[in-house]
Design a protein around this motif. Sequence first.
Motif, PDB file in Angstrom:
ATOM      1  N   CYS A 149       0.872  -1.187   0.000  1.00  0.00           N
ATOM      2  CA  CYS A 149       0.000   0.000   0.000  1.00  0.00           C
ATOM      3  C   CYS A 149       0.909   1.237   0.000  1.00  0.00           C
ATOM      4  O   CYS A 149       1.240   1.797   1.040  1.00  0.00           O
ATOM      5  CB  CYS A 149      -0.913  -0.022   1.221  1.00  0.00           C
ATOM      6  N   THR A 150       1.330   1.636  -1.197  1.00  0.00           N
ATOM      7  CA  THR A 150       2.358   2.668  -1.327  1.00  0.00           C
ATOM      8  C   THR A 150       1.811   4.085  -1.332  1.00  0.00           C
ATOM      9  O   THR A 150       2.588   5.032  -1.163  1.00  0.00           O
ATOM     10  CB  THR A 150       3.148   2.447  -2.625  1.00  0.00           C
ATOM     11  N   ARG A 151       0.505   4.275  -1.533  1.00  0.00           N
ATOM     12  CA  ARG A 151      -0.059   5.628  -1.576  1.00  0.00           C
ATOM     13  C   ARG A 151      -1.444   5.633  -0.929  1.00  0.00           C
ATOM     14  O   ARG A 151      -2.270   4.771  -1.238  1.00  0.00           O
ATOM     15  CB  ARG A 151      -0.212   6.129  -3.022  1.00  0.00           C
ATOM     16  N   LEU A 152      -1.669   6.610  -0.067  1.00  0.00           N
ATOM     17  CA  LEU A 152      -3.003   6.871   0.471  1.00  0.00           C
ATOM     18  C   LEU A 152      -3.438   8.307   0.203  1.00  0.00           C
ATOM     19  O   LEU A 152      -4.524   8.712   0.616  1.00  0.00           O
ATOM     20  CB  LEU A 152      -3.045   6.583   1.978  1.00  0.00           C
ATOM     21  N   THR A 153      -2.593   9.078  -0.461  1.00  0.00           N
ATOM     22  CA  THR A 153      -2.899  10.446  -0.886  1.00  0.00           C
ATOM     23  C   THR A 153      -2.431  10.612  -2.330  1.00  0.00           C
ATOM     24  O   THR A 153      -1.598   9.834  -2.811  1.00  0.00           O
ATOM     25  CB  THR A 153      -2.195  11.488   0.012  1.00  0.00           C
ATOM     26  N   PRO A 154      -2.928  11.625  -3.042  1.00  0.00           N
ATOM     27  CA  PRO A 154      -2.528  11.783  -4.455  1.00  0.00           C
ATOM     28  C   PRO A 154      -1.059  12.174  -4.584  1.00  0.00           C
ATOM     29  O   PRO A 154      -0.421  12.661  -3.643  1.00  0.00           O
ATOM     30  CB  PRO A 154      -3.451  12.905  -4.952  1.00  0.00           C
ATOM     31  N   ARG A 155      -0.526  11.960  -5.757  1.00  0.00           N
ATOM     32  CA  ARG A 155       0.825  12.395  -6.070  1.00  0.00           C
ATOM     33  C   ARG A 155       0.876  13.918  -6.108  1.00  0.00           C
ATOM     34  O   ARG A 155      -0.077  14.581  -6.513  1.00  0.00           O
ATOM     35  CB  ARG A 155       1.250  11.809  -7.416  1.00  0.00           C
ATOM     36  N   ASP A 156       2.000  14.484  -5.659  1.00  0.00           N
ATOM     37  CA  ASP A 156       2.169  15.932  -5.576  1.00  0.00           C
ATOM     38  C   ASP A 156       2.325  16.498  -6.980  1.00  0.00           C
ATOM     39  O   ASP A 156       3.332  16.239  -7.656  1.00  0.00           O
ATOM     40  CB  ASP A 156       3.389  16.258  -4.715  1.00  0.00           C
ATOM     41  N   ALA A 157       1.345  17.276  -7.427  1.00  0.00           N
ATOM     42  CA  ALA A 157       1.379  17.829  -8.783  1.00  0.00           C
ATOM     43  C   ALA A 157       2.442  18.902  -8.945  1.00  0.00           C
ATOM     44  O   ALA A 157       2.816  19.226 -10.076  1.00  0.00           O
ATOM     45  CB  ALA A 157       0.008  18.399  -9.154  1.00  0.00           C
ATOM     46  N   ASN A 158       2.930  19.481  -7.836  1.00  0.00           N
ATOM     47  CA  ASN A 158       4.000  20.470  -7.944  1.00  0.00           C
ATOM     48  C   ASN A 158       5.328  19.838  -8.357  1.00  0.00           C
ATOM     49  O   ASN A 158       6.219  20.539  -8.838  1.00  0.00           O
ATOM     50  CB  ASN A 158       4.182  21.205  -6.612  1.00  0.00           C
ATOM     51  N   TRP A 159       5.467  18.539  -8.156  1.00  0.00           N
ATOM     52  CA  TRP A 159       6.690  17.832  -8.526  1.00  0.00           C
ATOM     53  C   TRP A 159       6.469  16.944  -9.743  1.00  0.00           C
ATOM     54  O   TRP A 159       7.172  15.960  -9.947  1.00  0.00           O
ATOM     55  CB  TRP A 159       7.197  17.007  -7.335  1.00  0.00           C
ATOM     56  N   VAL A 160       5.471  17.315 -10.532  1.00  0.00           N
ATOM     57  CA  VAL A 160       5.210  16.666 -11.816  1.00  0.00           C
ATOM     58  C   VAL A 160       5.452  17.705 -12.896  1.00  0.00           C
ATOM     59  O   VAL A 160       5.057  18.873 -12.749  1.00  0.00           O
ATOM     60  CB  VAL A 160       3.765  16.129 -11.891  1.00  0.00           C
ATOM     61  N   GLY A 161       6.124  17.310 -13.968  1.00  0.00           N
ATOM     62  CA  GLY A 161       6.371  18.242 -15.055  1.00  0.00           C
ATOM     63  C   GLY A 161       5.083  18.790 -15.642  1.00  0.00           C
ATOM     64  O   GLY A 161       4.059  18.109 -15.684  1.00  0.00           O
ATOM     65  N   LYS A 162       5.133  20.050 -16.081  1.00  0.00           N
ATOM     66  CA  LYS A 162       3.923  20.677 -16.615  1.00  0.00           C
ATOM     67  C   LYS A 162       3.425  19.944 -17.852  1.00  0.00           C
ATOM     68  O   LYS A 162       2.214  19.853 -18.086  1.00  0.00           O
ATOM     69  CB  LYS A 162       4.211  22.135 -16.949  1.00  0.00           C
ATOM     70  N   ALA A 163       4.337  19.384 -18.640  1.00  0.00           N
ATOM     71  CA  ALA A 163       3.931  18.636 -19.822  1.00  0.00           C
ATOM     72  C   ALA A 163       3.228  17.335 -19.454  1.00  0.00           C
ATOM     73  O   ALA A 163       2.447  16.804 -20.245  1.00  0.00           O
ATOM     74  CB  ALA A 163       5.150  18.332 -20.689  1.00  0.00           C
ATOM     75  N   SER A 164       3.487  16.827 -18.230  1.00  0.00           N
ATOM     76  CA  SER A 164       2.854  15.585 -17.763  1.00  0.00           C
ATOM     77  C   SER A 164       1.601  15.841 -16.940  1.00  0.00           C
ATOM     78  O   SER A 164       1.060  14.905 -16.355  1.00  0.00           O
ATOM     79  CB  SER A 164       3.855  14.768 -16.943  1.00  0.00           C
ATOM     80  N   GLY A 165       1.159  17.087 -16.861  1.00  0.00           N
ATOM     81  CA  GLY A 165      -0.067  17.420 -16.131  1.00  0.00           C
ATOM     82  C   GLY A 165       0.153  18.101 -14.813  1.00  0.00           C
ATOM     83  O   GLY A 165      -0.805  18.309 -14.063  1.00  0.00           O
ATOM     84  N   GLY A 166       1.381  18.475 -14.471  1.00  0.00           N
ATOM     85  CA  GLY A 166       1.661  19.124 -13.202  1.00  0.00           C
ATOM     86  C   GLY A 166       1.245  20.585 -13.189  1.00  0.00           C
ATOM     87  O   GLY A 166       0.774  21.139 -14.190  1.00  0.00           O
ATOM     88  N   THR A 167       1.426  21.229 -12.047  1.00  0.00           N
ATOM     89  CA  THR A 167       1.025  22.625 -11.889  1.00  0.00           C
ATOM     90  C   THR A 167       1.992  23.587 -12.556  1.00  0.00           C
ATOM     91  O   THR A 167       1.609  24.691 -12.934  1.00  0.00           O
ATOM     92  CB  THR A 167       0.923  22.980 -10.401  1.00  0.00           C
ATOM     93  N   GLY A 168       3.263  23.201 -12.665  1.00  0.00           N
ATOM     94  CA  GLY A 168       4.266  24.101 -13.229  1.00  0.00           C
ATOM     95  C   GLY A 168       4.693  25.203 -12.291  1.00  0.00           C
ATOM     96  O   GLY A 168       5.279  26.201 -12.739  1.00  0.00           O
ATOM     97  N   CYS A 169       4.427  25.053 -10.995  1.00  0.00           N
ATOM     98  CA  CYS A 169       4.782  26.109 -10.038  1.00  0.00           C
ATOM     99  C   CYS A 169       6.289  26.305  -9.950  1.00  0.00           C
ATOM    100  O   CYS A 169       6.775  27.438  -9.894  1.00  0.00           O
ATOM    101  CB  CYS A 169       4.214  25.771  -8.660  1.00  0.00           C
ATOM    102  N   TRP A 170       7.039  25.199  -9.937  1.00  0.00           N
ATOM    103  CA  TRP A 170       8.497  25.322  -9.849  1.00  0.00           C
ATOM    104  C   TRP A 170       9.049  25.999 -11.098  1.00  0.00           C
ATOM    105  O   TRP A 170       9.926  26.869 -11.004  1.00  0.00           O
ATOM    106  CB  TRP A 170       9.137  23.953  -9.664  1.00  0.00           C
ATOM    107  N   GLY A 171       8.570  25.619 -12.273  1.00  0.00           N
ATOM    108  CA  GLY A 171       9.066  26.222 -13.503  1.00  0.00           C
ATOM    109  C   GLY A 171       8.747  27.703 -13.587  1.00  0.00           C
ATOM    110  O   GLY A 171       9.605  28.512 -13.951  1.00  0.00           O
TER     111      GLY A 171
END
Length: 782
Positions: A223-245
């Motif tokens: 059971c590796t996840r009980l909350t969603p993946r952090d979208a801030n650490w997902v590339g914007k091209a992959s559907g992330g927020t793009g906040c870091w960029g």
Amino acid sequence: RLVHKVLSDFGDASLAGVKAIFDGYIMPMNPNEPARSHVYLHNNIFFSRAVDTGLDTFKIIQGDGAAKKSASRDAHNMGVLHRLDIPGLHTLATVLVEYLGTRIVCQSVVPGILHGEKSHSLLYGAVETLSALQCDEEMHKLLESSIGEGCMVATRTIPAHPLTDERMDVIKKYRITPLPPLEDKENDKDGDEDDKDKLIQICGPMEMKGILGSDKRKYVLDCTRLTPRDANWVGKASGGTGCWGDHESSGTTGGAKKTKLVPSSLEDDEWMVCVLRPELVTNYAELKISKYLAEQVAEKRNGESEKVEKESSIADEPSAEPSADKKEEPIKAAEEKEVDVNETKKEAVEEESKTKESLAKIEEDYIRSLRYNVNVFLPYTRSIEPMDEESHEKLKQDEEEARKLARHLWDTVIPNFTKEIRSSSGNGLQLPVDGRSLTELIHQRGINCRYIGRLAELARKEEFDDVIASEKAAAPDNITDKTSAKKKAPRFRMPLCWLELLECEMVARAAKHVLDSYMMEQGGASSTAQVPAQTIASFLSALVSVGEESAAETERRTTSKVQSSVLDQEDMNALTLFGAGGNGGGVSSPIRGRDEIWSDIEREIGRRYRHTLSLYNTSGSKKDGGESRALYTPLLRRICQRSGIRLVAKHYDMGKKCVCGGGSGTSGLTASYPVAPTDILDILPLVKHAASVAGESFAPCSFNGNAGSTSLHVLLSDAKTVYEYGHANLSNGNVAVTLDYSQEASAMYQRVLDSPIHPQISKCLKLTAVAHYHKDEPELAI
């Protein structure tokens, strides 16, 4: 007491088994495979390394870093399910042991899993990569009532074969286990085509497995996840927020050094395991519920006000003078009117009950809509759009909700927390004093430790604004412009210790990973030809210094001091007995210089925290008096805590120049300064128990039990509940109730443990002391 005894004994047995594996006393179950893939069975405990072992097992992630983090997440989530104590759902006892860069996963064995497929059955998920995901109806209902309701995990429709065709082709090409014979593949070809587009419903991560053991109990694994993946650490091209960029492209924290150390992309195998904190999910849900209730109350008030206005308008209408005939109406008409009123009241009561039922259903549906899909932004997964367009639209909504939650963390939670730290002297917030309390504080706010770099950037900006405001306030009053006025200094200033503590924690965490990589290069815990004391002493010496000594400076230092820190020949001979270099037949370990060590640490900080240091390894970090702001003593303490290093208790010359030892061609051990190899007393394994106190991470425990024990970190849920209730009453001012509950919690701990030595007992005593202080009894508090 029985549960605590079983879990404590399991932790001790796991630690003893790991030591036996490292010493070579236990043979692996698969000796023909590579050493990194070896698994062991000892005392009915299953041991395996937390590494990426290949493509045979169904998983989404890849890479050793992601595998280590995934094992830690799995142990944490097993602890969550253990604390929920759900009837009918069982978990495995899980302990993680990390030693010299190697992380071992120790788990109890599912009954019957080692005796063939007939003794157990797979109810949920998949074990083999090429197999379809299973979904048993009873198991699914059990998970919906437990994980779904208790952890706010949504049930979603996914393909039974979730991996893409390209990923499946790679798996078939490089997998170790041979494929079935050609005849079987031809016979099952039609069945595979039918199963390819099959859809199933799942509640939880798609890697999770549900197994029915031979004891007819349902067990949950991976059971590796009980909350969603952090979208801030997902590339914007992959559907992330793009906040870091967006933040880095704005140029607010740019610079040549920044762009060199911080990766330009978020494409990293380790970030696939980055999930949001459950505290953030809970706080955001409470915020949405409060907003929803406020809207319902406002709508109800508007409806009542409209009803009152309507009734008042009817009452204000002019009525004609009643005639004599109307005054003499019969009594029968009055009785009929009374019957009509009673029927109207009855209909109103029925209508009100129906309205309450409909509102309760609406509220239940709204609460259910707050659950999150934990299978968003996953790589190598197929799109469900060709098979079920409605489920695809639902997935898009889930991804948007995950982005909103991540943006709430970035735009609201982190800036508000920084403002709270700034005004800590006025709002009564107690600032953390070390890395452990810092971690607990930001976790309570729902902030992951990977955002320490973002917090440090905001703290640095606040400090710069304070300096500008102070300079403007101290400017002379000869202002020529009549429209302008002299600005006042801000009432609250950002505490300087906040940035110092954040960067100290970043350096300690990054240094731990760098040191682990150095140990793994030498063979890890399984290597007998290494000298870890030499590597660790040189590493720590470089960590708490500002430069490296030249030969002339070393000679001047050694001749000027009566008691030199350089090893004498007797100490050298004593240490080289363990092995390595010289005539010992071992391989001498390479000794890195200070510049190389700090270069690796800064690169790791840039990768993990997307931050560039301003206080460490730089000449521009000086206080007003010319002293450095770098916290070397807390840094040395913190890195020893996180790496399990025991040092000699003495004064170390920190903040000066260092000696990191000789090169890779030297024989035996070489001296380092200010930390010498003889100052390394022991290297303790780090243990993380799945049944530990919530929020507790790896803790150092000794193999022989003389320094720390796994039993000290096993959670006692009843005593913890009593303690938290007493703490809540202290916040409400009920001092007498707080005293009763703190003493009761302390007594419960002592009854279970048969000993007053426990970290939670110290917390109970601290709560008792604070309650006595609030009761104006300082003598009892002391």
